[in-house]
Design a protein around this motif. Structure first.
Motif, PDB file in Angstrom:
ATOM      1  N   SER A  66       0.812  -1.236   0.000  1.00  0.00           N
ATOM      2  CA  SER A  66       0.000   0.000   0.000  1.00  0.00           C
ATOM      3  C   SER A  66       0.838   1.276   0.000  1.00  0.00           C
ATOM      4  O   SER A  66       0.492   2.263   0.660  1.00  0.00           O
ATOM      5  N   PHE A  67       1.962   1.266  -0.733  1.00  0.00           N
ATOM      6  CA  PHE A  67       2.763   2.478  -0.880  1.00  0.00           C
ATOM      7  C   PHE A  67       2.483   3.116  -2.232  1.00  0.00           C
ATOM      8  O   PHE A  67       2.325   2.418  -3.236  1.00  0.00           O
ATOM      9  N   LYS A  68       2.425   4.432  -2.250  1.00  0.00           N
ATOM     10  CA  LYS A  68       2.236   5.156  -3.507  1.00  0.00           C
ATOM     11  C   LYS A  68       3.303   6.246  -3.633  1.00  0.00           C
ATOM     12  O   LYS A  68       3.762   6.801  -2.640  1.00  0.00           O
ATOM     13  N   GLU A  69       3.696   6.517  -4.862  1.00  0.00           N
ATOM     14  CA  GLU A  69       4.696   7.557  -5.096  1.00  0.00           C
ATOM     15  C   GLU A  69       4.120   8.921  -4.753  1.00  0.00           C
ATOM     16  O   GLU A  69       3.018   9.260  -5.163  1.00  0.00           O
ATOM     17  N   VAL A  70       4.922   9.707  -3.987  1.00  0.00           N
ATOM     18  CA  VAL A  70       4.461  11.041  -3.615  1.00  0.00           C
ATOM     19  C   VAL A  70       5.361  12.131  -4.193  1.00  0.00           C
ATOM     20  O   VAL A  70       4.931  13.257  -4.417  1.00  0.00           O
ATOM     21  N   LYS A  71       6.641  11.773  -4.461  1.00  0.00           N
ATOM     22  CA  LYS A  71       7.576  12.773  -4.972  1.00  0.00           C
ATOM     23  C   LYS A  71       8.715  12.075  -5.717  1.00  0.00           C
ATOM     24  O   LYS A  71       9.169  11.004  -5.317  1.00  0.00           O
ATOM     25  N   ARG A  72       9.169  12.703  -6.800  1.00  0.00           N
ATOM     26  CA  ARG A  72      10.293  12.183  -7.576  1.00  0.00           C
ATOM     27  C   ARG A  72      11.260  13.336  -7.834  1.00  0.00           C
ATOM     28  O   ARG A  72      10.861  14.399  -8.282  1.00  0.00           O
ATOM     29  N   PHE A  73      12.541  13.092  -7.562  1.00  0.00           N
ATOM     30  CA  PHE A  73      13.554  14.132  -7.708  1.00  0.00           C
ATOM     31  C   PHE A  73      14.635  13.678  -8.683  1.00  0.00           C
ATOM     32  O   PHE A  73      15.161  12.568  -8.560  1.00  0.00           O
ATOM     33  N   PHE A  74      14.986  14.552  -9.627  1.00  0.00           N
ATOM     34  CA  PHE A  74      16.099  14.254 -10.527  1.00  0.00           C
ATOM     35  C   PHE A  74      17.384  14.087  -9.721  1.00  0.00           C
ATOM     36  O   PHE A  74      17.648  14.827  -8.779  1.00  0.00           O
ATOM     37  N   HIS A  75      18.211  13.109 -10.129  1.00  0.00           N
ATOM     38  CA  HIS A  75      19.461  12.864  -9.396  1.00  0.00           C
ATOM     39  C   HIS A  75      20.703  13.014 -10.275  1.00  0.00           C
ATOM     40  O   HIS A  75      21.596  13.795  -9.949  1.00  0.00           O
ATOM     41  N   ALA A  76      20.780  12.281 -11.377  1.00  0.00           N
ATOM     42  CA  ALA A  76      22.000  12.325 -12.188  1.00  0.00           C
ATOM     43  C   ALA A  76      21.719  11.940 -13.631  1.00  0.00           C
ATOM     44  O   ALA A  76      20.785  11.180 -13.914  1.00  0.00           O
ATOM     45  N   HIS A  77      22.557  12.463 -14.531  1.00  0.00           N
ATOM     46  CA  HIS A  77      22.438  12.131 -15.948  1.00  0.00           C
ATOM     47  C   HIS A  77      23.267  10.901 -16.322  1.00  0.00           C
ATOM     48  O   HIS A  77      23.031  10.284 -17.351  1.00  0.00           O
ATOM     49  N   PHE A  78      24.277  10.578 -15.515  1.00  0.00           N
ATOM     50  CA  PHE A  78      25.136   9.436 -15.841  1.00  0.00           C
ATOM     51  C   PHE A  78      25.528   8.723 -14.554  1.00  0.00           C
ATOM     52  O   PHE A  78      25.494   9.293 -13.470  1.00  0.00           O
ATOM     53  N   LYS A  79      25.901   7.460 -14.685  1.00  0.00           N
ATOM     54  CA  LYS A  79      26.225   6.672 -13.501  1.00  0.00           C
ATOM     55  C   LYS A  79      27.609   7.025 -12.979  1.00  0.00           C
ATOM     56  O   LYS A  79      28.476   7.500 -13.719  1.00  0.00           O
ATOM     57  N   VAL A  80      27.813   6.775 -11.688  1.00  0.00           N
ATOM     58  CA  VAL A  80      29.090   7.062 -11.061  1.00  0.00           C
ATOM     59  C   VAL A  80      29.818   5.762 -10.751  1.00  0.00           C
ATOM     60  O   VAL A  80      30.814   5.427 -11.356  1.00  0.00           O
ATOM     61  N   ASP A  81      29.306   5.003  -9.797  1.00  0.00           N
ATOM     62  CA  ASP A  81      29.974   3.750  -9.444  1.00  0.00           C
ATOM     63  C   ASP A  81      29.038   2.546  -9.503  1.00  0.00           C
ATOM     64  O   ASP A  81      29.462   1.425  -9.293  1.00  0.00           O
ATOM     65  N   ARG A  82      27.757   2.785  -9.772  1.00  0.00           N
ATOM     66  CA  ARG A  82      26.807   1.681  -9.890  1.00  0.00           C
ATOM     67  C   ARG A  82      25.936   1.944 -11.102  1.00  0.00           C
ATOM     68  O   ARG A  82      26.316   2.681 -12.002  1.00  0.00           O
ATOM     69  N   ASP A  83      24.735   1.317 -11.120  1.00  0.00           N
ATOM     70  CA  ASP A  83      23.805   1.595 -12.208  1.00  0.00           C
ATOM     71  C   ASP A  83      23.428   3.076 -12.203  1.00  0.00           C
ATOM     72  O   ASP A  83      23.577   3.769 -11.191  1.00  0.00           O
ATOM     73  N   LEU A  84      22.918   3.532 -13.336  1.00  0.00           N
ATOM     74  CA  LEU A  84      22.466   4.917 -13.421  1.00  0.00           C
ATOM     75  C   LEU A  84      21.369   5.171 -12.387  1.00  0.00           C
ATOM     76  O   LEU A  84      20.343   4.493 -12.380  1.00  0.00           O
ATOM     77  N   GLN A  85      21.618   6.132 -11.509  1.00  0.00           N
ATOM     78  CA  GLN A  85      20.638   6.512 -10.496  1.00  0.00           C
ATOM     79  C   GLN A  85      20.023   7.841 -10.960  1.00  0.00           C
ATOM     80  O   GLN A  85      20.381   8.916 -10.491  1.00  0.00           O
ATOM     81  N   SER A  86      19.116   7.734 -11.893  1.00  0.00           N
ATOM     82  CA  SER A  86      18.593   8.915 -12.579  1.00  0.00           C
ATOM     83  C   SER A  86      17.712   9.778 -11.691  1.00  0.00           C
ATOM     84  O   SER A  86      17.664  10.995 -11.856  1.00  0.00           O
ATOM     85  N   SER A  87      17.021   9.164 -10.751  1.00  0.00           N
ATOM     86  CA  SER A  87      16.140   9.943  -9.881  1.00  0.00           C
ATOM     87  C   SER A  87      15.975   9.256  -8.535  1.00  0.00           C
ATOM     88  O   SER A  87      16.253   8.056  -8.385  1.00  0.00           O
ATOM     89  N   VAL A  88      15.528  10.021  -7.574  1.00  0.00           N
ATOM     90  CA  VAL A  88      15.223   9.513  -6.228  1.00  0.00           C
ATOM     91  C   VAL A  88      13.719   9.622  -6.040  1.00  0.00           C
ATOM     92  O   VAL A  88      13.123  10.667  -6.307  1.00  0.00           O
ATOM     93  N   VAL A  89      13.117   8.515  -5.601  1.00  0.00           N
ATOM     94  CA  VAL A  89      11.659   8.455  -5.493  1.00  0.00           C
ATOM     95  C   VAL A  89      11.273   8.311  -4.024  1.00  0.00           C
ATOM     96  O   VAL A  89      11.860   7.515  -3.293  1.00  0.00           O
TER      97      VAL A  89
END
Length: 542
Positions: free
Chosen positions: A512-535
């Motif tokens: 029963s979780f729903k998305e409330v906010k999404r924030f841009f994070h990065a255009h390219f990956k640093v040390d792991r998979d691309l972390q494009s946004s934080v939800v």
């Protein structure tokens, strides 16, 4: 073309600098009037610099300074494993604990001020570092080189991006520049810029107390001073030992008070990072990384100017210091940009020297010495080569500085700023961070004593054993499901990267979780998979 240092009291700065600022670039002439004006100019610049930083660089900025200070003052905050093993001194966090106490007493500890105040405080230290970089350059080479060195310091993208952050490395960098200014072995004494070895020792000792690896720098400076000083016994017995003992004793007493038992932090730090290679747990780089990538990225397009300045200035003491620091840090497996930050301003002094040479070569074909000065023009016309060089540096460093400070990896900061505001309004009961450990700021930003949980990554005593953070990344769904089975009630908010969100979508719906906010994070990956946004997800009770 030579630019020699000043030799006598009241003498003009090299590069034709007179009491009226002869030979100074017009754009910097206002700075040559007094140290106070230089400092105020630098402070204004660094305050704007601090306010522009919106991104996340490294966990230690929050978790090893602000989090500890927050716990000291407000009674809640997370202490990482380093503090349980006694390999960190409380001296650096206490600087920010003082700030937090001031905010608490005055009732100004609102979400916005709690977020901005530490970097604004660091901007004061940064401005002091800028001032001493100017003074050191002036003492070495004269006012013209000092102005260009300050320009290089302020234009360098990595200094702009990093120096106003609350790392112990940043305060170490400021103390390093201040300390070098006072050491006789680094520069000749003059009436205008008197040396004071005792002050140099105090500052060096404080730098080592804040960050034990600073001893790499001061071992070099100390041995150089020992070799050059005529009274070696006095230097060791009446200065090094008493001053070193006083500062070490003070920090040991502070740590005794805070830890509740006697803890010799430098010894524990040495054992973990050098004798047991504990830092390798967080990743390793090839030995040549600082020479082929790390330091070159920090210098960026200043690299050719710094190399030119190193060769033309013939200052073997400072150039050898840079080489010494890079070489010693290259021995360690775990490497980071910020570890060698203290020698970046020194390299930028050499860039300033190169720029002063370019400027002077456009005015006169003769050497710049005391005997042959270049008269100042009311409006010095820059040569095409100088204009092109300045444009090249600004065109490459300004976009880099702004992108890294405003956009790259900002999502985790934005998410915590949002949750801080929500918690202030009473809308957050508990938070679960399903992301690699220490990916966000923590209580020092949230500033509300509510339950929070993140994935632990404390180094294991058993080799090869996966920590919580690694186990989650291997199989996010299984790990989250295991956590959920132990919930008495679900957290009110879950924070995760978009790269894991797709693997946990069914889990979120099921609980029963729903998305409330999404924030841009990065255009390219640093040390792991691309972390494009934080939800940010919120539990839906309806």
């Amino acid at each position: 073309m030579e630019i020699r240092k000043r030799k006598k009291a009241g003498g003009d700065g090299d590069g034709g600098a007179s009491a009226n600022g002869g030979g100074d670039p017009d754009s910097f002439s206002v700075l040559s009037r007094s140290p106070r004006r230089i400092f105020l100019f630098c402070l204004a610049f660094r305050v704007v610099n601090a306010l522009l930083i919106q991104t996340y660089f490294n966990p230690d900025e929050h978790w090893q300074s602000l989090e500890v200070a927050h716990r000291t003052v407000f009674g809640y905050g997370y202490m990482t494993w380093e503090w349980k093993r006694g390999i960190r001194s409380y001296l650096h966090p206490m600087v920010f604990a003082f700030l937090y106490k001031l905010l608490q007493v005055t009732g100004l500890d609102t979400p916005y001020i709690m977020i901005k105040a530490p970097r604004l405080m660091q901007s004061i230290f940064s401005a002091i570092g800028d001032l001493y970089l100017y003074k050191l350059s002036d003492a070495l080479y004269g006012r013209n080189v000092a102005s260009w060195s300050l320009f290089c310091q302020m234009a360098n993208w990595f200094i702009f991006f990093c120096l106003n952050r609350t790392f112990s490395n940043c305060l170490e960098t400021v103390l390093t520049i201040m300390g070098l200014y006072y050491w006789p072995c680094i520069r000749d004494s003059s009436t205008d810029y008197p040396v004071n070895r005792k002050w140099g020792l105090v500052i060096a000792a404080l730098a080592c107390a804040i960050r034990p690896t600073s001893a790499i720098i001061w071992l070099y400076v100390g041995m150089l001073e020992l070799f050059l000083t005529p009274n070696k016994v006095k230097f060791i017995m009446l200065e090094v030992i008493p001053i070193g003992s006083l500062v070490l004793g003070f920090t040991c007493l502070l740590d005794r008070l805070m830890y509740g038992s006697w803890v010799i932090v430098p010894l524990n730090f040495l054992k973990f990072n050098f004798l047991s290679s504990g830092g390798d747990y967080y990743g390793t780089h090839p030995w040549h990384w600082y020479f082929t990538q790390g330091f070159l990225v920090m210098l960026f397009t200043f690299t050719p100017f710094s190399i030119t300045g190193i060769f033309n200035s013939k200052n073997q003491k400072l150039s050898a210091l840079i080489l010494w620091v890079l070489a010693i840090y290259s021995v360690l497996g775990h490497k980071e940009f910020r570890f060698v930050l203290p020698v970046l301003p020194i390299a930028l002094i050499f860039s300033g020297y190169a720029f002063a040479q370019i400027e002077v070569s456009g005015l006169s074909s003769t050497s710049v010495t005391k005997k042959k000065q270049v008269p100042r023009q009311n409006h010095t016309k820059w040569s095409p080569k100088l204009r092109l060089s300045v444009f090249f540096l600004l065109a490459t460093n300004i976009p880099m500085a702004l992108y890294m400070s405003l956009f790259h990896q900002r999502g985790t900061e934005d998410a915590m700023n949002y949750l801080s505001d929500e918690a202030y309004k009473g809308r957050v009961k508990s938070i679960l961070f399903l992301m690699p450990c220490h990916s966000t700021p923590y209580y020092s930003t949230l500033h509300r004593n509510i339950p929070m949980q993140f994935l632990d990554c404390t180094p294991s005593e058993e080799k090869g054993q996966l920590d919580e953070s690694d186990r989650f990344l291997v199989n996010p769904l299984d790990f989250a499901s295991e956590l959920a089975r132990n919930w008495s009630e679900p957290p009110s908010h879950i924070v995760l990267f978009a790269s894991e969100e797709t693997k946990l979508r069914d889990f979120m719906i099921q609980h029963s979780f729903k998305e409330v906010k999404r924030f841009f994070h990065a255009h390219f990956k640093v040390d792991r998979d691309l972390q494009s946004s934080v939800v940010v997800y919120v539990v839906n009770h309806t």
